[in-house]
Each structure stands twice: as C-alpha cells, then as structure tokens.
Scaffold this motif. Structure first.
Motif, PDB file in Angstrom:
ATOM      1  N   ILE A 190      -0.316   6.538   9.567  1.00 16.36           N
ATOM      2  CA  ILE A 190       0.376   6.176   8.328  1.00 16.36           C
ATOM      3  C   ILE A 190       1.007   4.789   8.426  1.00 16.36           C
ATOM      4  N   SER A 191       0.724   4.097   9.522  1.00 11.47           N
ATOM      5  CA  SER A 191       1.356   2.792   9.762  1.00 11.47           C
ATOM      6  C   SER A 191       0.969   1.751   8.715  1.00 11.47           C
ATOM      7  N   GLU A 192      -0.160   1.950   8.050  1.00  8.36           N
ATOM      8  CA  GLU A 192      -0.634   0.952   7.086  1.00  8.36           C
ATOM      9  C   GLU A 192       0.116   0.996   5.760  1.00  8.36           C
ATOM     10  N   TYR A 193       0.956   2.031   5.563  1.00 12.35           N
ATOM     11  CA  TYR A 193       1.605   2.199   4.266  1.00 12.35           C
ATOM     12  C   TYR A 193       3.010   1.605   4.241  1.00 12.35           C
ATOM     13  N   ASP A 194       3.369   1.070   3.081  1.00 11.11           N
ATOM     14  CA  ASP A 194       4.709   0.517   2.872  1.00 11.11           C
ATOM     15  C   ASP A 194       5.652   1.549   2.266  1.00 11.11           C
ATOM     16  N   LEU A 195       5.090   2.630   1.741  1.00  9.95           N
ATOM     17  CA  LEU A 195       5.894   3.687   1.130  1.00  9.95           C
ATOM     18  C   LEU A 195       5.054   4.953   1.033  1.00  9.95           C
ATOM     19  N   ILE A 196       5.699   6.083   1.303  1.00 10.58           N
ATOM     20  CA  ILE A 196       5.061   7.394   1.110  1.00 10.58           C
ATOM     21  C   ILE A 196       5.852   8.163   0.059  1.00 10.58           C
ATOM     22  N   ILE A 197       5.153   8.705  -0.923  1.00  7.51           N
ATOM     23  CA  ILE A 197       5.797   9.507  -1.963  1.00  7.51           C
ATOM     24  C   ILE A 197       5.243  10.923  -1.886  1.00  7.51           C
ATOM     25  N   GLN A 198       6.090  11.862  -1.516  1.00  7.88           N
ATOM     26  CA  GLN A 198       5.723  13.262  -1.325  1.00  7.88           C
ATOM     27  C   GLN A 198       6.062  14.062  -2.585  1.00  7.88           C
ATOM     28  N   CYS A 199       5.249  15.061  -2.909  1.00 12.75           N
ATOM     29  CA  CYS A 199       5.572  15.927  -4.043  1.00 12.75           C
ATOM     30  C   CYS A 199       6.732  16.846  -3.653  1.00 12.75           C
ATOM     31  N   GLY A 200       7.109  17.763  -4.532  1.00 16.00           N
ATOM     32  CA  GLY A 200       8.229  18.656  -4.245  1.00 16.00           C
ATOM     33  C   GLY A 200       7.991  19.573  -3.064  1.00 16.00           C
ATOM     34  N   GLY A 201       6.725  19.880  -2.790  1.00 19.50           N
ATOM     35  CA  GLY A 201       6.394  20.681  -1.611  1.00 19.50           C
ATOM     36  C   GLY A 201       6.589  22.173  -1.788  1.00 19.50           C
TER      37      GLY A 201
ATOM     38  N   GLY B 245      -3.223  18.831  -0.515  1.00 19.55           N
ATOM     39  CA  GLY B 245      -3.288  19.904   0.461  1.00 19.55           C
ATOM     40  C   GLY B 245      -2.730  19.456   1.801  1.00 19.55           C
ATOM     41  N   THR B 246      -3.456  19.756   2.868  1.00 23.90           N
ATOM     42  CA  THR B 246      -3.018  19.384   4.214  1.00 23.90           C
ATOM     43  C   THR B 246      -3.643  18.076   4.693  1.00 23.90           C
ATOM     44  N   ASP B 247      -4.301  17.354   3.788  1.00 25.67           N
ATOM     45  CA  ASP B 247      -4.990  16.108   4.172  1.00 25.67           C
ATOM     46  C   ASP B 247      -4.013  14.942   4.273  1.00 25.67           C
ATOM     47  N   PHE B 248      -3.079  15.049   5.203  1.00 25.45           N
ATOM     48  CA  PHE B 248      -2.121  13.972   5.435  1.00 25.45           C
ATOM     49  C   PHE B 248      -2.675  13.083   6.550  1.00 25.45           C
ATOM     50  N   PRO B 249      -2.746  11.761   6.335  1.00 26.04           N
ATOM     51  CA  PRO B 249      -3.374  10.876   7.326  1.00 26.04           C
ATOM     52  C   PRO B 249      -2.676  10.920   8.687  1.00 26.04           C
ATOM     53  N   LYS B 250      -3.466  10.821   9.752  1.00 29.49           N
ATOM     54  CA  LYS B 250      -2.882  10.740  11.086  1.00 29.49           C
ATOM     55  C   LYS B 250      -2.198   9.395  11.293  1.00 29.49           C
TER      56      LYS B 250
ATOM     57  N   LYS C  27       0.851  -1.185   0.000  1.00 31.94           N
ATOM     58  CA  LYS C  27       0.000   0.000   0.000  1.00 31.94           C
ATOM     59  C   LYS C  27       0.891   1.241   0.000  1.00 31.94           C
ATOM     60  N   VAL C  28       0.612   2.160  -0.924  1.00 32.22           N
ATOM     61  CA  VAL C  28       1.439   3.356  -1.119  1.00 32.22           C
ATOM     62  C   VAL C  28       0.580   4.606  -0.919  1.00 32.22           C
ATOM     63  N   LEU C  29       1.153   5.585  -0.251  1.00 36.09           N
ATOM     64  CA  LEU C  29       0.490   6.883  -0.095  1.00 36.09           C
ATOM     65  C   LEU C  29       1.217   7.905  -0.949  1.00 36.09           C
ATOM     66  N   ILE C  30       0.481   8.587  -1.823  1.00 37.26           N
ATOM     67  CA  ILE C  30       1.033   9.685  -2.610  1.00 37.26           C
ATOM     68  C   ILE C  30       0.454  10.979  -2.046  1.00 37.26           C
ATOM     69  N   ALA C  31       1.336  11.855  -1.570  1.00 42.20           N
ATOM     70  CA  ALA C  31       0.906  13.090  -0.904  1.00 42.20           C
ATOM     71  C   ALA C  31       1.370  14.298  -1.700  1.00 42.20           C
ATOM     72  N   GLU C  32       0.420  15.007  -2.272  1.00 43.07           N
ATOM     73  CA  GLU C  32       0.769  16.229  -2.994  1.00 43.07           C
ATOM     74  C   GLU C  32       0.252  17.435  -2.215  1.00 43.07           C
ATOM     75  N   CYS C  33       0.951  18.546  -2.349  1.00 45.25           N
ATOM     76  CA  CYS C  33       0.588  19.743  -1.585  1.00 45.25           C
ATOM     77  C   CYS C  33      -0.447  20.603  -2.302  1.00 45.25           C
ATOM     78  N   CYS C  34      -0.450  20.553  -3.609  1.00 41.92           N
ATOM     79  CA  CYS C  34      -1.419  21.361  -4.361  1.00 41.92           C
ATOM     80  C   CYS C  34      -2.819  20.763  -4.217  1.00 41.92           C
ATOM     81  N   THR C  35      -3.816  21.598  -4.432  1.00 40.23           N
ATOM     82  CA  THR C  35      -5.207  21.135  -4.349  1.00 40.23           C
ATOM     83  C   THR C  35      -5.921  21.338  -5.687  1.00 40.23           C
TER      84      THR C  35
END
Length: 398
Positions: free
Chosen positions: A345-356, A338-343, A298-306
């Motif tokens: 995150i233990s369920e994820y095997d990898l997090i991929i963040q945008c440039g920020g 945006g700011t919707d980052f999960p409280k 399971k992968v989380l992709i977190a982007e800052c733009c909305t």
C-alpha cells in the motif's frame, strides 16, 4: 431468541483451524461441533478455499469456525490456496494449529506467525488415536515451541472437551463490544434516523448498519423515529421536541446538516462504524490528507461488500467524484472490494475504507494497522464526506 440469531456474522468470535493437507482439520471441526460441517476425505487437499461456518457453541457463544486449505499445498494453485489461508489470519480471534508427521517445521512456522501477530494460538496433536507414542510426540512439540499441545482424536473425541476449555480461556476478555452509538444517547432520548432508500438499499429490507443501529437504540430504550431524506422536514415538524441525536446516511450529510435543528447532534452510520470497527481518531486525522491531494496523487478506496457496482454507488462514484472535484480529474483512484486489500500500500497517498459492517473489527483494524505502519493517511466514507463538505468539526462522535 438465540445468540446466533442476534449476532451479526462480523461480530462473532472467529476461530481458524490450520495444518497440513490431510492432517485432520475438517474431521476435528466436525467432532468439535458435533455436526458434518466440513467435507472429510482421505484425499489430500480436499479443502481448497477457506470454509466459514457460523455456529453457537456452549461456553463460547456465537462464533465462526474457519476450515482452511493445507499450508503444505503444492503447485501454482497450491500457492494461491496458501495465500488465502494466510489471509484468514487477519480476521481470526484464535488459531488452532494441528501438528502431524515427523517434520513439524511448517507447523512451528505457522505457530510463530500467529504469535507474532498477537493471536492466541492452541497447538494440537491431530489423530492422536493413530500414534504409537503420543506423549513422546507431544514432548517433541513442546521442546520446539515451548507449549504442550493438546492431543485430540476426531474418532473417539479424545481431547475435544479440553480443546473447548482452552478456547474459552484464550478468547479475549474484552469481547463485549462497545455500543455503536457510544455515549451519544441514553434511555428516553429521542433519536431520528434519516435513511435514503435509494437503488443501493435492498428491496424490502434495510442495510445492515441501519438494522444494527435501530436494534441497539431499542435495547437502550431510546425513542426512535425514522424517515427518508425527502420527508425529513415534515417529520421534524410532527415531533413535539427536537431529536437529541440525528443519524443519517453519509451521502446526505450536507443536506441534513443544513436542515436539522441547531440543538440536535448529527452523525452518520459510517462515522459510528468508524469508531465501532476501526480507529476513529486516526480516520479524522487521515481525512486532512484530502486537502493535499493533487492530480499526481493516488487514492485507494476499500469497500468490504462485493456487490455489483450500482448507479451512484457511494464508494465507486460519489466519493471519487468529490475527490476529483477538489484534486483534479486525473487523480488516480483504485477501488477494491471484499478481502482484496493490496499487500503493498506504499504507493497510495490516502486510503478510504468503508464502514466495514460486513467484517469484524479485528479485520478492519488489521488494515488500519498496515496503514499506520506505512505512515499512510487513512479515513472512512463518512469521515471523508464530512470533511469534504466542511462539517466534520460539527459532527458528533462516540
């Protein structure tokens, strides 16, 4: 040109104001800035969601003042507002906590919360002009938190100058942000920017990382040339020498790598911002987790733009497609913005963040620190793509 115009929103000092409903947060901000920044009312709970105001304040510089909802709000809506108030602590550089009323247990709780996060915090006695014995009240607060609060009044500007002086003292001294391009280039170096102008690029404008990087290169007195991907080879032929550095969009990493001069270093805007806003070393190590992904991962992709999802969006379509090509079509991928980052995150095997580029470094690092705490691999768009395409070892990093 003033500092405010030169400083992107995400690079300004973030100052948060916290207190109970009707404690005078909005009035204090207005008195502090000398402007009608926040709506003031005798009705408790007038400020519902955090309100950001970009300012330039003498002695502090370009900053963002954050007016928050009262942390004593009630009901289901009140609980949601308090959660949003608490979330602002992830991006502030300094907190101002307003003490009001006989029971100061909530103020003490929030004061200690900021302390536990190593956020400089200033305790303030609000509406000091209305207190019968302000000194006794200030002593009561000092006895509970170990620090003497500043007594302020928005009515007669009592303590405003003292508050500004304390802010200047507490603002982290390492605010001088490192160069985006680090030590990769210097004066008179030829730097080439390869910037595909696809559907994601705003009409008539460049995206923020491109603008910031170009401005920095000009400040460094570099020689800068720019082109789109389809004009890259023609642009190289027109140059009298090979560029010292080529900076490109991560989505065309592979093409640019295959067609660049061997003597030119290559990096991307996203890789540069990984170092500028986050922890590049951790992201490079985290990218190795891509090789271990399976259809059960399971992968989380977190982007800052909305922004609304666009055709061939890099975070919502291109990276998921690349990951599924390696791990299998059933790979589970969650995408937040945006700011919707999960409280949790233990369920994820990898997090991929945008440039920020839209958030300050403190906020991006708060996400990175959460991943480190849970021992979850984390990387970012540019580093992930470079790893997937097999060129990460050949990428120049600041």
């Amino acid at each position: 040109m003033g500092t405010l115009n030169e400083t992107p929103f995400a690079n300004r000092i973030h100052i948060g104001f916290y207190g109970k409903r009707n404690s005078g947060k909005s009035s204090l901000i207005n008195a502090f800035t000398g402007q009608q920044v926040s709506i003031v009312s005798d009705v408790a709970g007038t400020t519902t969601d955090p309100v950001n105001k970009a300012m330039e304040i003498n002695g502090i510089g370009a900053c963002v003042l954050i007016d928050t909802a009262g942390f004593d709000d009630i009901g289901e809506l009140g609980k949601m507002r308090i959660e949003k108030t608490e979330k602002t602590s992830e991006k502030i550089d300094v907190a101002i906590v307003l003490f009001s009323g006989d029971d100061i247990s909530l103020e003490k709780e929030w004061y200690n919360l900021f302390k536990s996060k190593n956020i400089p915090v200033i305790p303030v006695v609000s509406k000091a002009d209305m207190l019968v014995n302000g000194s006794a009240y200030a002593l009561k607060i000092r006895n509970q938190i170990g620090t003497t609060p500043i007594q302020v009044s928005a009515v007669d500007n009592l303590g405003i100058s003292e508050l500004k002086e304390e802010l200047i003292r507490l603002i982290p001294s390492d605010r001088s942000t490192p160069f985006i391009t680090g030590d990769l280039c210097k004066e008179n170096d030829l730097v080439m920017l390869v910037m595909p102008q696809d559907i994601q690029a705003p009409t008539g404008r460049l995206i923020l990382p491109q603008v910031q990087t170009i401005r920095e290169l000009l400040d460094k007195k570099c020689i800068v040339t720019s082109c789109t991907t389809d004009k890259m080879t023609e642009t190289l032929k027109s140059l009298s020498k090979a560029p010292k550095l080529i900076i490109t969009d991560s989505q065309v990493f592979k093409y640019v790598h295959e067609n660049k001069p061997s003597e030119s270093m290559l990096t991307s805007f996203s890789v540069l911002f990984a170092a500028y806003k986050g922890d590049l070393k951790y992201y490079i190590e985290g990218a190795k987790a891509i090789d271990s992904l399976t259809e059960n991962s399971k992968v989380l992709i977190a982007e800052c733009c909305t922004h609304a999802p666009l055709y061939e969006d890099i975070g919502r379509e291109k990276i998921p497609r690349l990951l599924r090509q390696r791990a299998g079509e059933n790979l589970k991928i969650n995408i937040v913005s945006g700011t919707d980052f999960p409280k949790n995150i233990s369920e994820y095997d990898l997090i991929i963040q945008c440039g920020g580029c839209m958030f300050n470094r403190k906020y991006i690092m708060s996400r990175t620190d959460k991943a480190k705490e849970k021992k979850i691999p984390m990387t970012n768009y540019g580093v992930a793509i470079a790893h997937i395409t097999g060129i990460l070892d050949n990428i120049a990093t600041p």
